[in-house]
Write an enzyme that holds these catalytic residues in place. Structure first.
Site, PDB file in Angstrom:
ATOM      1  N   ILE A   1       1.880   2.463  -3.547  1.00 65.82           N
ATOM      2  CA  ILE A   1       0.909   2.903  -4.549  1.00 65.82           C
ATOM      3  C   ILE A   1      -0.050   3.962  -4.033  1.00 65.82           C
ATOM      4  O   ILE A   1      -0.803   4.535  -4.824  1.00 65.82           O
ATOM      5  CB  ILE A   1       0.100   1.704  -5.069  1.00 65.82           C
ATOM      6  CG1 ILE A   1      -0.685   1.053  -3.923  1.00 65.82           C
ATOM      7  CG2 ILE A   1       1.002   0.693  -5.748  1.00 65.82           C
ATOM      8  CD1 ILE A   1      -1.577  -0.091  -4.375  1.00 65.82           C
ATOM      9  N   CYS A   2      -0.053   4.246  -2.738  1.00 69.02           N
ATOM     10  CA  CYS A   2      -1.036   5.185  -2.193  1.00 69.02           C
ATOM     11  C   CYS A   2      -0.392   6.026  -1.100  1.00 69.02           C
ATOM     12  O   CYS A   2       0.544   5.584  -0.422  1.00 69.02           O
ATOM     13  CB  CYS A   2      -2.254   4.441  -1.655  1.00 69.02           C
ATOM     14  SG  CYS A   2      -3.607   5.535  -1.150  1.00 69.02           S
ATOM     15  N   ASN A   3      -0.910   7.244  -0.936  1.00 72.75           N
ATOM     16  CA  ASN A   3      -0.366   8.172   0.047  1.00 72.75           C
ATOM     17  C   ASN A   3      -1.264   8.366   1.260  1.00 72.75           C
ATOM     18  O   ASN A   3      -0.968   9.210   2.105  1.00 72.75           O
ATOM     19  CB  ASN A   3      -0.119   9.543  -0.605  1.00 72.75           C
ATOM     20  CG  ASN A   3       0.935   9.470  -1.682  1.00 72.75           C
ATOM     21  OD1 ASN A   3       1.895   8.707  -1.582  1.00 72.75           O
ATOM     22  ND2 ASN A   3       0.771  10.271  -2.725  1.00 72.75           N
ATOM     23  N   CYS A   4      -2.379   7.637   1.338  1.00 68.36           N
ATOM     24  CA  CYS A   4      -3.267   7.810   2.482  1.00 68.36           C
ATOM     25  C   CYS A   4      -2.656   7.144   3.715  1.00 68.36           C
ATOM     26  O   CYS A   4      -1.651   6.442   3.639  1.00 68.36           O
ATOM     27  CB  CYS A   4      -4.654   7.246   2.193  1.00 68.36           C
ATOM     28  SG  CYS A   4      -4.729   5.457   2.119  1.00 68.36           S
TER      29      CYS A   4
ATOM     30  N   HIS B   1       0.831  -1.205   0.000  1.00 74.49           N
ATOM     31  CA  HIS B   1       0.000   0.000   0.000  1.00 74.49           C
ATOM     32  C   HIS B   1       0.864   1.254   0.000  1.00 74.49           C
ATOM     33  O   HIS B   1       0.533   2.250  -0.650  1.00 74.49           O
ATOM     34  CB  HIS B   1      -0.920  -0.016   1.217  1.00 74.49           C
ATOM     35  CG  HIS B   1      -1.694   1.242   1.392  1.00 74.49           C
ATOM     36  ND1 HIS B   1      -1.291   2.244   2.246  1.00 74.49           N
ATOM     37  CD2 HIS B   1      -2.841   1.675   0.820  1.00 74.49           C
ATOM     38  CE1 HIS B   1      -2.147   3.238   2.199  1.00 74.49           C
ATOM     39  NE2 HIS B   1      -3.110   2.919   1.345  1.00 74.49           N
TER      40      HIS B   1
END
EC number: 3.1.3.16
Length: 216
Positions: free
Chosen positions: A94-97, A91
């Site tokens: 691929i994602c910045n949350c 995660h």
């Protein structure tokens, strides 16, 4: 269960796994020390020969696992912990949350509307449909081959059937004069001789008086 003096409770029977010296989740084998610790999160932790094991993941919604002798093996929790770690690492690429668990719930993940995902779903499902059609063609080929108990099945040409259906449905209208092709005689001679002049006209030769078409 034991009463005073280590005797079994009245009216009850003692299980083999609950006797001291017998290995199992309800008793300790010789040389083992079991310590029960109740977690505020409602899962228990046990330490067996220095190995800590919990039912944090395996006991959720499935209390029957407590009767399984292998219930306290650390492999359960170890496998799930490794999986969660891989989820977190993937995660982060691929994602910045903040947390990958947000993607498990649509209302918290900020996912796109399904209408905008139509093209993505089509791109994912199209290879599956293509493979299915390819497999069907292979099966159709094998089905058409002859077997000892069946003759060869030939492919049906559908356009001939459709043409026959259209001709059968044709009805003469007033524009056609109320006639069909069957109303004409079949004894018309369409043979055009060389001296008719029509051939000369088509070939650019000097025009001669064309002979009338002979109708027998």
């Amino acid at each position: 269960m034991h009463g005073n003096g280590g005797q079994p409770a009245a009216g009850g029977s003692e299980s083999a796994l609950s006797r001291e010296g017998q290995p199992g989740p309800s008793g300790a084998a010789q040389g083992q020390v079991i310590s029960n610790e109740r977690s505020p999160r409602r899962y228990s932790t046990r330490t067996i020969n220095g190995v800590q094991a919990t039912n944090k993941f395996t006991a959720v919604g499935n209390p029957s696992l407590q009767r399984d002798p292998d219930w306290y093996r650390w492999n359960y929790n170890h496998s799930i912990a490794v999986w969660l770690r891989e989820c977190s690492r993937s995660h982060a690429k691929i994602c910045n949350c903040g947390q990958f668990r947000k993607h498990w719930f649509q209302e918290c993940a900020g996912l796109e509307d399904r209408s905008t995902q139509a093209s993505l779903e089509e791109a994912i499902l199209r290879p599956l449909r293509v493979q299915g059609k390819r497999a069907k063609r292979k099966l159709d080929y094998h089905y058409s081959q002859p077997t000892p108990n069946r003759k060869k099945v030939y492919k049906t040409v559908r356009w001939q059937d459709e043409l026959a259906d259209r001709e059968a449905d044709f009805t003469p209208s007033e524009e056609d004069g109320g006639t069909t092709s069957s109303d004409f005689d079949g004894d018309i001679n369409f043979d055009i001789g060389g001296d008719s002049g029509i051939v000369d006209e088509l070939l650019g030769r000097p025009f001669t008086t064309p002979a009338p078409v002979r109708i027998v």
